[in-house]
Design a protein around this motif. Structure first.
Motif, PDB file in Angstrom:
ATOM      1  N   GLU A  20       0.829  -1.207   0.000  1.00 26.51           N
ATOM      2  CA  GLU A  20       0.000   0.000   0.000  1.00 26.51           C
ATOM      3  C   GLU A  20       0.863   1.258   0.000  1.00 26.51           C
ATOM      4  OE1 GLU A  20      -3.452   2.160   2.674  1.00 26.51           O
ATOM      5  OE2 GLU A  20      -3.009   0.054   3.023  1.00 26.51           O
ATOM      6  N   TYR A  21       2.050   1.162   0.615  1.00 28.50           N
ATOM      7  CA  TYR A  21       2.958   2.303   0.668  1.00 28.50           C
ATOM      8  C   TYR A  21       4.301   1.931   0.056  1.00 28.50           C
ATOM      9  CZ  TYR A  21      -0.407   4.566   3.675  1.00 28.50           C
ATOM     10  OH  TYR A  21      -1.554   5.137   4.153  1.00 28.50           O
ATOM     11  N   THR A  33       0.057   3.871  -2.788  1.00 32.83           N
ATOM     12  CA  THR A  33      -0.102   3.225  -4.084  1.00 32.83           C
ATOM     13  C   THR A  33      -1.114   3.960  -4.944  1.00 32.83           C
ATOM     14  OG1 THR A  33       0.444   1.079  -3.139  1.00 32.83           O
ATOM     15  CG2 THR A  33      -0.729   1.043  -5.221  1.00 32.83           C
ATOM     16  N   GLY A  34      -2.194   4.447  -4.328  1.00 32.57           N
ATOM     17  CA  GLY A  34      -3.211   5.179  -5.078  1.00 32.57           C
ATOM     18  C   GLY A  34      -2.648   6.412  -5.751  1.00 32.57           C
ATOM     19  N   ASP A  35      -1.772   7.130  -5.061  1.00 26.00           N
ATOM     20  CA  ASP A  35      -1.148   8.320  -5.645  1.00 26.00           C
ATOM     21  C   ASP A  35      -0.209   7.942  -6.793  1.00 26.00           C
ATOM     22  OD1 ASP A  35      -2.487   9.811  -3.727  1.00 26.00           O
ATOM     23  OD2 ASP A  35      -0.767   9.854  -2.374  1.00 26.00           O
ATOM     24  N   PRO A  58       8.982  -1.214  -1.745  1.00 25.60           N
ATOM     25  CA  PRO A  58       7.825  -1.450  -0.883  1.00 25.60           C
ATOM     26  C   PRO A  58       8.171  -1.148   0.580  1.00 25.60           C
ATOM     27  CG  PRO A  58       8.297  -3.380  -2.233  1.00 25.60           C
ATOM     28  CD  PRO A  58       9.432  -2.421  -2.413  1.00 25.60           C
ATOM     29  N   TYR A  59       7.256  -0.515   1.262  1.00 28.44           N
ATOM     30  CA  TYR A  59       7.418  -0.214   2.683  1.00 28.44           C
ATOM     31  C   TYR A  59       7.225  -1.506   3.466  1.00 28.44           C
ATOM     32  CZ  TYR A  59       6.938   2.694   6.931  1.00 28.44           C
ATOM     33  OH  TYR A  59       7.109   3.293   8.158  1.00 28.44           O
ATOM     34  N   PHE A  60       7.769  -1.565   4.654  1.00 27.96           N
ATOM     35  CA  PHE A  60       7.613  -2.772   5.464  1.00 27.96           C
ATOM     36  C   PHE A  60       6.132  -2.968   5.801  1.00 27.96           C
ATOM     37  CE2 PHE A  60       7.267   0.081   9.043  1.00 27.96           C
ATOM     38  CZ  PHE A  60       6.557  -0.637   9.994  1.00 27.96           C
TER      39      PHE A  60
END
Length: 138
Positions: A20-21, A33-35, A58-60
């Protein structure tokens, strides 16, 4: 020299956030991810591959199950610890909270453990990815 601030807000973004981040080495910031999806992504390339090609990583991510399983391994009550270790992945979190209803003392220290666990996970992620960081206690 950039420094990534491990704040409470940044740590919360690691909870249940698989892909997601994304972190950018360029600006040392997290991006949703949306941005990033608004970027012009070629049709024949996955989002993840494209983000990585632009320098994002990818962020943890940490799940409730992961944290609660780790916490249950620290329990002093061997009988409870053994019982919890045998619970199937699909029902583990719900089963843990059922045990807590019966044995409320089981949750003593869980909140502090969660905070520590997530911070350690974030620090490990920073080190693995050569990210300069500092811990900010809000």
């Amino acid at each position: 020299m950039h420094t990534f601030d491990l704040t409470e807000k940044a740590l919360k973004k690691g909870w249940n956030s698989s892909n997601e981040y994304w972190f950018s080495h360029k600006d040392y910031k997290l991006h949703n991810t949306g941005d990033l999806a608004s970027l012009d992504i070629p049709d024949n390339v996955s989002h993840a591959s494209y983000f990585i090609s632009l320098g994002y990583i990818p962020y943890f991510s940490v799940t409730n199950e992961e944290v609660i399983r780790a916490y249950s391994c620290t329990l002093k009550n061997k009988k409870l610890r053994d019982a919890l270790s045998k619970i199937d992945k699909d029902v583990f979190v719900d089963s843990f909270w059922k045990y807590v209803k019966i044995y409320p003392e089981l949750a003593q220290g869980l909140s502090e453990f969660e905070d520590s666990y997530v911070l350690e996970k974030a620090i490990s992620w920073c080190k693995e990815n050569d990210i300069e960081y500092r811990v900010i206690n809000d």
